[in-house]
Design an enzyme around this catalytic site. Structure first.
Site, PDB file in Angstrom:
ATOM      1  N   CYS A  93       0.880  -1.097  -0.085  1.00 23.29           N
ATOM      2  CA  CYS A  93       0.049   0.059   0.109  1.00 23.29           C
ATOM      3  C   CYS A  93       1.090   1.351  -0.036  1.00 23.29           C
ATOM      4  O   CYS A  93       2.136   1.370   0.163  1.00 23.29           O
ATOM      5  CB  CYS A  93      -0.830  -0.061   1.250  1.00 23.29           C
ATOM      6  SG  CYS A  93      -2.344   1.092   0.992  1.00 23.29           S
ATOM      7  N   CYS A 130       4.263   0.489  -8.321  1.00 20.29           N
ATOM      8  CA  CYS A 130       4.684  -0.735  -7.488  1.00 20.29           C
ATOM      9  C   CYS A 130       6.290  -0.560  -8.174  1.00 20.29           C
ATOM     10  O   CYS A 130       6.623  -0.333  -9.217  1.00 20.29           O
ATOM     11  CB  CYS A 130       3.929  -1.916  -8.114  1.00 20.29           C
ATOM     12  SG  CYS A 130       4.610  -3.334  -7.488  1.00 20.29           S
ATOM     13  N   CYS A 186      -4.071  -0.816  -2.901  1.00 19.68           N
ATOM     14  CA  CYS A 186      -4.524   0.630  -3.260  1.00 19.68           C
ATOM     15  C   CYS A 186      -3.893   0.917  -4.667  1.00 19.68           C
ATOM     16  O   CYS A 186      -3.113   0.451  -5.053  1.00 19.68           O
ATOM     17  CB  CYS A 186      -4.024   1.714  -2.113  1.00 19.68           C
ATOM     18  SG  CYS A 186      -2.525   2.182  -2.214  1.00 19.68           S
TER      19      CYS A 186
END
Length: 143
Positions: A11, A90, A83
């Site tokens: 997240c 990422c 999220c």
């Protein structure tokens, strides 16, 4: 005997959704999975996340808010972004890690406008329960 697959819940701040997912996975699926959580940055545990997890008998106070750099990423089999921001930004993981996006609403953001403490917590409870439903589908949902 094979090792259990490892999951990293990722997240933005590793303060709420990813922490709840880690706690739920450790509590419900520790026989089948090894769970971690991390954030793009570490913001500390959200006290309301701790409260709503405690309501269902799971204590996450010993979990720490981490960044990806603090974890053994070479051992991660699955990265689950919880999220949108984490999914879009990422970090790179070893080729063997499968990245899956399962987005959940942001309880702190939803609770910002609430003045009633119970209504604030209701947002956290709803998202906790949605994460719990997802965790209960593991590891089969990873295939």
């Amino acid at each position: 005997m094979t090792d259990k697959p490892s999951i990293l819940f990722l997240c933005t701040g590793n303060s709420c959704r990813s922490q709840m997912a880690e706690g739920l996975t450790r509590h419900l699926k520790s026989d089948a999975l090894t769970a971690y959580s991390a954030g793009i940055k570490a913001q500390g545990l959200n006290p309301n996340a701790v409260k709503v997890m405690r309501e269902i008998g799971i204590d996450i106070t010993n979990q720490t808010s981490n960044t990806v750099d603090e974890l053994p990423t070479q051992d991660i089999d699955y990265v689950i972004t919880v999220c949108g921001h984490a999914h879009e930004t990422c970090p790179t993981f070893p080729a063997n890690a499968k990245i899956i996006h399962v987005g959940f609403d942001d309880p702190p953001k939803l609770a910002e406008a609430e003045t009633d403490p119970d209504k604030k917590l209701d947002h956290f409870r709803r998202v906790r329960d949605e994460i719990k439903s997802f965790v209960q589908s593991l590891p089969e949902a990873l295939a």
